[in-house]
Design an enzyme around this catalytic site. Structure first.
Site, mmCIF file in Angstrom:
data_model
loop_
_atom_site.group_PDB
_atom_site.id
_atom_site.type_symbol
_atom_site.label_atom_id
_atom_site.label_comp_id
_atom_site.label_asym_id
_atom_site.label_seq_id
_atom_site.Cartn_x
_atom_site.Cartn_y
_atom_site.Cartn_z
ATOM 1 N N LEU A 341 0.823 -1.214 0.000
ATOM 2 C CA LEU A 341 0.000 0.000 0.000
ATOM 3 C C LEU A 341 0.853 1.257 0.000
ATOM 4 O O LEU A 341 0.410 2.332 -0.397
ATOM 5 C CB LEU A 341 -0.914 0.017 1.229
ATOM 6 C CG LEU A 341 -1.940 -1.106 1.326
ATOM 7 C CD1 LEU A 341 -2.551 -1.160 2.713
ATOM 8 C CD2 LEU A 341 -3.032 -0.909 0.292
ATOM 9 N N SER A 343 5.103 2.862 1.442
ATOM 10 C CA SER A 343 6.335 2.526 2.151
ATOM 11 C C SER A 343 6.867 3.732 2.902
ATOM 12 O O SER A 343 6.508 4.874 2.624
ATOM 13 C CB SER A 343 7.386 2.008 1.173
ATOM 14 O OG SER A 343 7.646 3.008 0.232
ATOM 15 N N CYS A 348 7.668 -1.383 4.740
ATOM 16 C CA CYS A 348 6.536 -1.131 3.856
ATOM 17 C C CYS A 348 5.203 -1.398 4.553
ATOM 18 O O CYS A 348 5.153 -1.981 5.627
ATOM 19 C CB CYS A 348 6.664 -1.975 2.594
ATOM 20 S SG CYS A 348 6.506 -3.714 2.947
ATOM 21 N N ASP A 458 2.786 15.555 13.465
ATOM 22 C CA ASP A 458 3.088 15.322 12.050
ATOM 23 C C ASP A 458 1.803 15.394 11.222
ATOM 24 O O ASP A 458 1.610 14.604 10.299
ATOM 25 C CB ASP A 458 3.776 13.955 11.886
ATOM 26 C CG ASP A 458 4.524 13.842 10.563
ATOM 27 O OD1 ASP A 458 4.604 14.861 9.832
ATOM 28 O OD2 ASP A 458 5.013 12.742 10.259
HETATM 29 P P1 AMP Z 1 3.242 5.867 6.826
HETATM 30 O O1 AMP Z 1 4.692 5.561 6.921
HETATM 31 O O2 AMP Z 1 2.481 5.509 8.066
HETATM 32 O O3 AMP Z 1 3.003 7.280 6.396
HETATM 33 O O4 AMP Z 1 2.654 4.941 5.655
HETATM 34 C C1 AMP Z 1 3.149 4.979 4.336
HETATM 35 C C2 AMP Z 1 2.050 4.776 3.323
HETATM 36 O O5 AMP Z 1 1.417 3.512 3.538
HETATM 37 C C3 AMP Z 1 0.923 5.791 3.401
HETATM 38 O O6 AMP Z 1 1.192 6.948 2.675
HETATM 39 C C4 AMP Z 1 -0.241 5.023 2.796
HETATM 40 O O7 AMP Z 1 -0.202 5.054 1.391
HETATM 41 C C5 AMP Z 1 0.029 3.602 3.264
HETATM 42 N N1 AMP Z 1 -0.722 3.362 4.507
HETATM 43 C C6 AMP Z 1 -0.308 3.591 5.778
HETATM 44 N N2 AMP Z 1 -1.251 3.281 6.664
HETATM 45 C C7 AMP Z 1 -2.309 2.827 5.964
HETATM 46 C C8 AMP Z 1 -3.622 2.362 6.311
HETATM 47 N N3 AMP Z 1 -4.032 2.283 7.579
HETATM 48 N N4 AMP Z 1 -4.472 2.015 5.310
HETATM 49 C C9 AMP Z 1 -4.074 2.091 4.025
HETATM 50 N N5 AMP Z 1 -2.860 2.520 3.635
HETATM 51 C C10 AMP Z 1 -1.973 2.883 4.579
#
Ligand code: AMP
Length: 616
Positions: A341, A343, A348, A458
C-alpha cells in the site's frame, strides 16, 4: 443546522406571503423596503419580499444545484446575504434596488419551519436507530453527517404522514375518501403501481379528483404545470396554503387507516421506528462469512456515509470481539497480502486480512524491515502504544501488533490513500464542498486528540488517509506524544528530522509542541487540501520558511478557496500559540461553514454537483 440566513436581521424564517406583507406595511411601505423569508417550495430556498410604488413584489430565490442562490433569470450568488447585497446596488430586473431592510421588530424571532424545529431530534434518532450507535460514536456521527442525514430524512418524511396511504388503487382511494364526512379539501397521497409515481386524490363538491405527481429529471415533484418541490411533504404543505392548479386547496387529511391517528410528523413517534426500513434498504447485509467488503474507494455513484463503512466503529465495539482484545495479535489470525500500500523509512505497508471471532476485517500492516536496528523497532512500538489508546471514527485505529517474521503494526484499512494524492489526481471531480467536508472530519479527529491530551506532531495531508471520497482518517502517529495530565506541551530535547514547513514557530524556536502547534499544522494541511495537493511554500527550504513567517508573511489564499476557509487558515497561523484557536474552536468554525454549504449543495447522491462552490 443553522439556516444560511439565520443571522440576518431582516430574515423572518418560515412566514407566509401575507404575513410578510403585514410586516412591510408596518414598516412604512417605502420604496425598496425588503425582507427575506424561507421558501416553502424548495429546501433551502428563500423569497425576497419587497415594496415599490406601494405595491408588493415577491421574488423566489432558488438554491441551484451548484450551491449558489439566484432569482430566476438573475446572477448566481454564494449566499442569501451576498445576493441581497448585490441587489442593493443593482436592481438587475427587480422592481427597484433593495434600499431599506425591514428588520424583525424587537421580540420577533425568526419562525422556524416545521422541519427546522424538529430536525435535531430526528437526526439523532435516525442515526441511533439506523446505525445502532450510542455515546461518542453517535455524537461524532451527528456532528459530521447532520446535513446528509437531514436530506435523507426530508426525502422520506412523507412515508409517515397520516395522509400518505402507500400503494393503493384509485378505486381504493375513492373508497377511503368517500367514507365518513366528505368536506371540500379532504385529501390523500398514494403511490401508483405504474412506475412508482405518486398521485393526490382530493374531494371537492362530493366528487373525488385525482392529480398525477410528476418527478422531473432532477427529482423535483410537481402536479402537472404546478410548482416544483424537493420533497413530497413540502408539496403537500404548499398545496395546503394555495391550490396551485388544483380544484381546491388541501385542507383535511384523510387518515391512513393502517397508521396511528394524527399528523405523525408532529408527534414524537415520527422519530421512532420510521426510518428502519429505509436504512435496511441502503445498508445491505453482511455476507454469510461475516466479511464486509469495503466499498470501493473513490467516486462511487451512491453516497456512502462514514457510518455505512466497517471502519466507523472499532472492530472491538462488539462485546463478543472485545473479549479477545489485546495488544499482541496471533500470527495465525493474520493473512498478509503481496499488495504493497505504501512505504516509509521503517519498511513497507501491506494489505492483509485479520480474522476475528465473528468477522474478518481488511487491514493495513506496517512491516518493519528485518535489518532495522533496535531503535527503529522501539519507535514503532511507541507508535503502537499511542495508537492503542485512541478510538475515534476519524483516526486510523490500531488493531494490534504482531511479532513474527518481523515486527508488524496492524491497522484499520484506509484504501483511498493519502489526501494530497487523491485530491491532485481527482482535481476536476471533487468540489470544494467535498474538501471542506474532509477537513471538517480531520478537525473532529484532532479535537478528539486535543481532548485526550495527545499531540500529533506530524499532521499533514500525506498523513490524512481516505477510506473513500467522503471519509478521512488521521494516521501516522510515529512522532506523537501523550502529554502528562497537567502538561500542556511536550518539549523535545533535540531537533530531529522534522517536517518544518508544517511546524509552528514555537516548535522550531523552542522545541515546544502542543495541540496549538498541531493547529498550525492543520492550517498548512488545509492549504494543501484547498490547493488540491500542492506543496506548501513552493520551493522554499525549511529555514527560508522560518524567516518568511517571522516577517509576518503567510501563504496566499489558494485559487477557488472560500474566503471563510482562508480566514480559518490564517487563524491557525497566528504567531503566538497563546492567541491561536484550539481544535474545539477550529472544529466549530469549520463545522458551521460546512453545514452552511452542505445545505446549499447536498442534493442526494446522484445529483451531487461537481462544480466548485467557492465565493469570489
Ligand atoms: P506511513 O509511513 O504511516 O506514512 O505509511 C506509508 C504509506 O502507507 C501511506 O502513505 C499510505 O499510502 C500507506 N498506509 C499507511 N497506513 C495505511 C492504512 N491504515 N491504510 C491504508 N494505507 C496505509
Amino acid at each position: 443546522m443553522p439556516d444560511a440566513a439565520s443571522h440576518l436581521p431582516f430574515f423572518y424564517g418560515s412566514i407566509s406571503r401575507s404575513e410578510a406583507e403585514e410586516y412591510l406595511k408596518l414598516a412604512g411601505m417605502s420604496d425598496g423596503l425588503f425582507l427575506l423569508r424561507q421558501c416553502l417550495r424548495s429546501l433551502g430556498g428563500y423569497v425576497l419580499s419587497m415594496v415599490h410604488n406601494l405595491q408588493f413584489y415577491h421574488y423566489p430565490i432558488e438554491r441551484q444545484l451548484n450551491g449558489t442562490y439566484a432569482i430566476a433569470g438573475g446572477k448566481a450568488h454564494c449566499g442569501p446575504e451576498e445576493l441581497c447585497e448585490f441587489y442593493s446596488k443593482d436592481a438587475d430586473g427587480l422592481c427597484c434596488t433593495l434600499r431599506k431592510p425591514c428588520n424583525r421588530p424587537s421580540g420577533v424571532e425568526f419562525q422556524p419551519g416545521i422541519f427546522d424545529s424538529m430536525r435535531n431530534n430526528m437526526v439523532r434518532e435516525y442515526i441511533r436507530q439506523t446505525w445502532k450507535l450510542e455515546g461518542d460514536a453517535l455524537e461524532q456521527a451527528i456532528i459530521s453527517q447532520a446535513p446528509q442525514v437531514e436530506k435523507l430524512i426530508a426525502t422520506t418524511a412523507h412515508e409517515k404522514m397520516s395522509w400518505y396511504h402507500g400503494t393503493i388503487t384509485r378505486e381504493e382511494a375513492e373508497r377511503r375518501l368517500y367514507s365518513g364526512a366528505q368536506p371540500d379539501g379532504k385529501f390523500l397521497l398514494r403511490e401508483r403501481k405504474e412506475n412508482s409515481t405518486y398521485a393526490l386524490s382530493l374531494i371537492y363538491g362530493k366528487t373525488v379528483y385525482h392529480y398525477r405527481i410528476d418527478q422531473d429529471k432532477s427529482g423535483k415533484y410537481a402536479i402537472p404545470e404546478g410548482t416544483k418541490f424537493d420533497t413530497l411533504w413540502q408539496l403537500v404543505e404548499y398545496l395546503k396554503l394555495k391550490p396551485d392548479g388544483l380544484i381546491y386547496f388541501l385542507k383535511e387529511s384523510c387518515p391512513n387507516p393502517n397508521m396511528p391517528s394524527g399528523e405523525l410528523i408532529l408527534q414524537a413517534s415520527f422519530t421512532l421506528s420510521l426510518f428502519l426500513s429505509q436504512a435496511q434498504r441502503r445498508l445491505g447485509t453482511l455476507n454469510a462469512d461475516g466479511y464486509t467488503p469495503e466499498p470501493i474507494a473513490g467516486l462511487g455513484k451512491s453516497r456512502i456515509l462514514p457510518m455505512d463503512t466497517s471502519v466507523y466503529e472499532s472492530p472491538y465495539s462488539d462485546p463478543e470481539e472485545l473479549k479477545d482484545k489485546k495488544l499482541f495479535l496471533k500470527r495465525e489470525q493474520l493473512m498478509i497480502d503481496e499488495v504493497e500500500l505504501g512505504s516509509g523509512n521503517f519498511g513497507c505497508v501491506r494489505k492483509g486480512v485479520y480474522k476475528m471471532r465473528k468477522k474478518q476485517i481488511d487491514v493495513a500492516i506496517k512491516v518493519l524491515k528485518s535489518n532495522n536496528e533496535k531503535a527503529v523497532k522501539d519507535e514503532m512500538m511507541k507508535e503502537a502504544q499511542i495508537m492503542h489508546q485512541l478510538d475515534n471514527p476519524y483516526i486510523v485505529r490500531m488493531i494490534g501488533v504482531c511479532e513474527a517474521e518481523s515486527l508488524m503494526l496492524v491497522m484499520e484499512m484506509a484504501s483511498g490513500g493519502p489526501l494530497h494524492k487523491f485530491l491532485s489526481s481527482k482535481r476536476d471531480e471533487i468540489p470544494v464542498s467535498n474538501v471542506v467536508e474532509l477537513m471538517h472530519q480531520v478537525a473532529i479527529g484532532m479535537k478528539y486528540l486535543e481532548e485526550k491530551n495527545f499531540v500529533h506532531r506530524d499532521l499533514a495531508a500525506r498523513n490524512v488517509l481516505l477510506v473513500n471520497q467522503h471519509y478521512a482518517k488521521i494516521s501516522d502517529f510515529g512522532l506523537s506524544k501523550a502529554l502528562a495530565a497537567d502538561d500542556s506541551y511536550y518539549k523535545a530535547r533535540t531537533a530531529g528530522k522534522w517536517p518544518l514547513k508544517w511546524y509552528a514557530p514555537e516548535c522550531i524556536l523552542y522545541h515546544k509542541f502542543s495541540s496549538k502547534s498541531d493547529v498550525w499544522s492543520y492550517g498548512v494541511t488545509m492549504w494543501e487540501a484547498f490547493t488540491y495537493g500542492q506543496k506548501p511554500y513552493k520551493k522554499m527550504k525549511g529555514p527560508e520558511v522560518i524567516s518568511f513567517i517571522e516577517q509576518g508573511k503567510r501563504m496566499e489564499c489558494p485559487p477557488d478557496c472560500p474566503a471563510e476557509m482562508y480566514k480559518l487558515m490564517q487563524q491557525c497561523w497566528t504567531y503566538k500559540w497563546e492567541d491561536r484557536p484550539g481544535f474545539a474552536a477550529v472544529e466549530t468554525i469549520i463545522r458551521s461553514y460546512y453545514y452552511s454549504i452542505a445545505a446549499k449543495t447536498e442534493k442526494g447522491p446522484e445529483e451531487e454537483d461537481k462544480t466548485k462552490a467557492a465565493c469570489p
